[in-house]
Design an enzyme around this catalytic site. Structure first.
Site, mmCIF file in Angstrom:
data_model
loop_
_atom_site.group_PDB
_atom_site.id
_atom_site.type_symbol
_atom_site.label_atom_id
_atom_site.label_comp_id
_atom_site.label_asym_id
_atom_site.label_seq_id
_atom_site.Cartn_x
_atom_site.Cartn_y
_atom_site.Cartn_z
ATOM 1 N N CYS A 152 0.862 -1.186 0.000
ATOM 2 C CA CYS A 152 0.000 0.000 0.000
ATOM 3 C C CYS A 152 0.897 1.235 0.000
ATOM 4 O O CYS A 152 1.729 1.394 0.879
ATOM 5 C CB CYS A 152 -0.901 -0.015 1.231
ATOM 6 S SG CYS A 152 -1.755 1.552 1.505
ATOM 7 N N CYS A 188 -3.195 7.635 -1.678
ATOM 8 C CA CYS A 188 -4.503 7.745 -2.343
ATOM 9 C C CYS A 188 -5.595 8.253 -1.412
ATOM 10 O O CYS A 188 -6.544 8.888 -1.864
ATOM 11 C CB CYS A 188 -4.943 6.393 -2.876
ATOM 12 S SG CYS A 188 -3.622 5.299 -3.333
ATOM 13 N N THR A 236 -3.596 4.249 7.567
ATOM 14 C CA THR A 236 -2.475 3.893 6.708
ATOM 15 C C THR A 236 -1.739 5.168 6.325
ATOM 16 O O THR A 236 -2.352 6.112 5.873
ATOM 17 C CB THR A 236 -2.987 3.210 5.425
ATOM 18 O OG1 THR A 236 -3.940 2.238 5.784
ATOM 19 C CG2 THR A 236 -1.859 2.561 4.671
ATOM 20 N N GLU A 294 -0.269 0.647 9.604
ATOM 21 C CA GLU A 294 -1.428 1.415 10.041
ATOM 22 C C GLU A 294 -1.202 1.898 11.464
ATOM 23 O O GLU A 294 -0.407 1.310 12.198
ATOM 24 C CB GLU A 294 -2.695 0.551 10.010
ATOM 25 C CG GLU A 294 -3.293 0.404 8.629
ATOM 26 C CD GLU A 294 -2.512 -0.514 7.720
ATOM 27 O OE1 GLU A 294 -1.878 -1.453 8.246
ATOM 28 O OE2 GLU A 294 -2.508 -0.307 6.495
ATOM 29 N N HIS A 315 -12.612 5.896 -2.938
ATOM 30 C CA HIS A 315 -11.633 4.929 -2.441
ATOM 31 C C HIS A 315 -11.969 3.509 -2.904
ATOM 32 O O HIS A 315 -11.075 2.672 -3.049
ATOM 33 C CB HIS A 315 -11.497 5.014 -0.912
ATOM 34 C CG HIS A 315 -10.118 4.640 -0.463
ATOM 35 N ND1 HIS A 315 -8.977 5.223 -0.969
ATOM 36 C CD2 HIS A 315 -9.670 3.704 0.409
ATOM 37 C CE1 HIS A 315 -7.911 4.678 -0.422
ATOM 38 N NE2 HIS A 315 -8.300 3.747 0.415
ATOM 39 N N TYR A 374 -9.277 0.912 -5.192
ATOM 40 C CA TYR A 374 -8.887 -0.484 -5.011
ATOM 41 C C TYR A 374 -8.865 -1.258 -6.330
ATOM 42 O O TYR A 374 -8.193 -2.279 -6.428
ATOM 43 C CB TYR A 374 -9.836 -1.168 -4.005
ATOM 44 C CG TYR A 374 -9.490 -0.880 -2.556
ATOM 45 C CD1 TYR A 374 -8.993 0.347 -2.169
ATOM 46 C CD2 TYR A 374 -9.648 -1.854 -1.579
ATOM 47 C CE1 TYR A 374 -8.672 0.605 -0.855
ATOM 48 C CE2 TYR A 374 -9.327 -1.600 -0.256
ATOM 49 C CZ TYR A 374 -8.842 -0.366 0.109
ATOM 50 O OH TYR A 374 -8.522 -0.116 1.414
ATOM 51 N N CYS A 398 -4.931 -0.267 -7.168
ATOM 52 C CA CYS A 398 -3.800 -0.694 -6.319
ATOM 53 C C CYS A 398 -3.777 -2.198 -6.095
ATOM 54 O O CYS A 398 -2.732 -2.831 -6.216
ATOM 55 C CB CYS A 398 -3.801 0.056 -4.988
ATOM 56 S SG CYS A 398 -5.013 -0.516 -3.773
ATOM 57 N N GLU A 412 -7.155 -5.910 4.076
ATOM 58 C CA GLU A 412 -7.596 -4.586 3.642
ATOM 59 C C GLU A 412 -8.557 -4.691 2.465
ATOM 60 O O GLU A 412 -9.447 -3.857 2.304
ATOM 61 C CB GLU A 412 -6.396 -3.714 3.275
ATOM 62 C CG GLU A 412 -6.812 -2.257 3.129
ATOM 63 C CD GLU A 412 -5.680 -1.361 2.720
ATOM 64 O OE1 GLU A 412 -4.967 -1.730 1.766
ATOM 65 O OE2 GLU A 412 -5.512 -0.307 3.332
HETATM 66 FE FE1 SF4 Z 1 -3.349 1.883 -0.029
HETATM 67 FE FE2 SF4 Z 1 -4.734 1.045 -2.134
HETATM 68 FE FE3 SF4 Z 1 -5.863 2.701 -0.342
HETATM 69 FE FE4 SF4 Z 1 -3.932 3.527 -2.040
HETATM 70 S S1 SF4 Z 1 -5.992 2.799 -2.579
HETATM 71 S S2 SF4 Z 1 -4.085 3.992 0.118
HETATM 72 S S3 SF4 Z 1 -2.617 1.747 -2.127
HETATM 73 S S4 SF4 Z 1 -5.179 0.587 -0.011
HETATM 74 FE FE FE Z 2 -6.865 1.418 1.986
#
Ligand code: SF4
Ligand code: FE
Length: 485
Positions: A100, A104, A191, A258, A293, A297, A300, A448
């Site tokens: 991660c 983001c 995070t 985290e 968000h 995902y 990422c 996650e």
């Molecule tokens: Fe982490 Fe993915 Fe959230 Fe970006 S989108 S902060 S890489 S979990």
């Molecule tokens: Fe996340």
């Protein structure tokens, strides 16, 4: 200053006076701590890639606020194409870090706060939109990393914020002063907080009028007085602090951690307040942030999935099993699942629309479908990777036994696969799969995927709301030629 280099970013974090605790101790130098450093390296990659010509189009763009070149992680999306590029950038970073990369959450918070404060101001003649634009201009001009902080500890899940036995279980305003507010509470699972310059706090649920003091959004520097970060434990985390740790860590350079972040009577100046008491807008803010968000995902996790599929394919090569038809089929299945997630990330972006404030928002139904699939498919991808890797992934002797002259010969001789590949390389790929499926990176790739950006039920509520069953009933009636009185 325009874009920061990775080195400049590292030095800027080093200068912060962060208040961090981990494994029972205060951490005075998080930047060089062996457990925390990989997590900083992941964020640093968002700066490093932005400096490279081949990634310029994905990693940078032009600010609509200043007209200057900015890192895409600080961007207000100006089109559906921008939303698509965001997902592609996240897949790229997942591939480069297998972890991660944290930046983001701030980007998703920027876009939801921007569009929501615009609408709050229209109704209440408040100054939140102006405040937020000023803050974001500062972030863009200095290329800062911002932790988006949403999730409250929540206490008794059956009670609203103001009905909790302890009123601090949701973050709240405890005092209003002429020059600002004092806030108290905590944000969980943060995070990237220890790698960020600023924290942007949002409410975590829709609120009723009696929850007024909890409907608050603001930003402060991460080293503001009263903020404490307590780092979470991860499976296998102390492997990183073993002397000369390398093979056993699985992913030596990158990671993510985290923190439970406590706000113990933190002062927020008026110009950094973006919502304060307008309870009916808390839900809008939450829904928009969660939507962005859930789109994220689809980028990422897919990039990390690419690394895991590659690792599983290598494990098969090193075992001499690559030609077996069931191995080929498992790799096809993993690819199919991973690309389905990507298709969802791209689809909710391509179907984006303009908000009243002018920035672009994803298609909410498709973003929620994206994240709902993410709560399932990475688990199946991990299961198939473990299947291909074999039981040796969890019974492998440590690298210390590999390096001990008394046992080296035995480990080398009996843990070899195909003769052309060294035992060390076989160990490396097995440890990487272990890291992604059971170790520190499993926090970011597996659990996650379940709970990050909202647990599965949160998406199902949104899918129910957006699914428009009445319209579908109408379609069926038309085809079935049903006539009602
Ligand atoms: Fe982490 Fe993915 Fe959230 Fe970006 S989108 S902060 S890489 S979990
Ligand atoms: Fe996340």
């Amino acid at each position: 200053m325009a874009l920061m280099t990775g080195e400049q970013y590292e030095e800027s974090i080093r200068k912060l006076k962060l208040n961090i605790y981990m494994l029972g101790e205060k951490i005075d130098n998080p930047v060089d701590d062996p457990i925390l450093r990989p997590s900083l390296n992941s964020v640093k990659m968002t700066y490093d890639l932005a400096q490279q010509a081949e990634y310029e189009d994905l990693m940078t763009t032009t600010s609509n606020l200043t007209g200057e070149k900015i890192n895409r992680f600080t961007n207000l999306h100006q089109s559906s194409e921008d939303l698509v590029k965001k997902v592609k950038m996240q897949r790229l970073l997942g591939q480069k870090t297998a972890a991660c990369f944290q930046r983001c959450v701030g980007m998703d918070a920027f876009n939801s706060v921007y569009s929501t404060t615009y609408e709050v101001d229209k109704q209440y003649k408040t100054n939140y939109f102006k405040n937020f634009k000023k803050f974001l201009t500062y972030v863009q001009d200095n290329d800062l990393t911002v932790d988006g902080a949403m999730t409250d500890p929540k206490g008794d899940r059956g009670l609203s914020p103001s009905k909790q036995a302890d009123p601090d279980l949701y973050l709240r305003v405890v005092e209003i002063r002429p020059d600002g507010i004092i806030v108290r509470g905590a944000k969980a699972h943060q995070t990237g907080m220890c790698n960020s310059h600023e924290v942007l706090v949002l409410p975590t649920i829709a609120m009723r009028p009696e929850d007024k003091e909890y409907a608050v959004a603001f930003s402060v520097p991460t080293d503001t007085e009263g903020i404490t970060m307590i780092i979470g434990r991860q499976s296998c985390d102390t492997r990183k602090s073993e002397k000369d740790a390398d093979i056993d860590v699985g992913n030596k350079v990158f990671g993510g951690v985290e923190a439970l972040v406590v706000f113990d009577d933190v002062f927020v100046p008026n110009e950094r307040i973006f919502l304060n008491g307008e309870t009916e807008y808390a839900g809008m803010l939450v829904e928009r942030f969660a939507g962005y968000h859930r789109q994220s995902y689809g980028g990422c996790k897919v990039g990390v999935g690419d690394v895991l599929i590659g690792a599983a394919a290598l494990a098969a090569d090193y075992n001499g099993a690559a030609r077996a038809s069931h191995i080929k089929d498992k790799l096809i299945e993993m690819t199919h699942l991973n690309e389905t997630l990507y298709a969802c990330g791209i689809a909710c972006s391509a179907e984006g629309h303009q908000t009243k404030a002018g920035n672009y928002e994803i298609n909410l139904l498709l973003a929620n479908v994206c994240k709902q699939n993410i709560t399932r498919f990475p688990y199946e991808i991990v299961r198939l990777a473990e299947d291909i890797a074999g039981g040796v992934m969890v019974t492998l002797p440590s690298e210390k036994d590999y390096n001990n002259p008394a046992t080296r010969e035995y480990v080398d001789k009996y843990l070899v696969g195909v003769a052309s590949v060294s035992t060390e390389n076989r160990m490396r790929i097995l440890r990487l799969i272990e890291n992604l499926s059971l170790g520190t990176a499993a926090v970011g790739y597996r659990t996650e995927s379940m709970h990050g950006a909202g647990s599965p039920q949160a998406q199902r509520i949104m899918i129910a709301r957006q699914g428009n069953i009445p319209a579908k009933k109408k379609l069926a009636k038309a085809i079935a030629r049903i006539k009602e009185e």
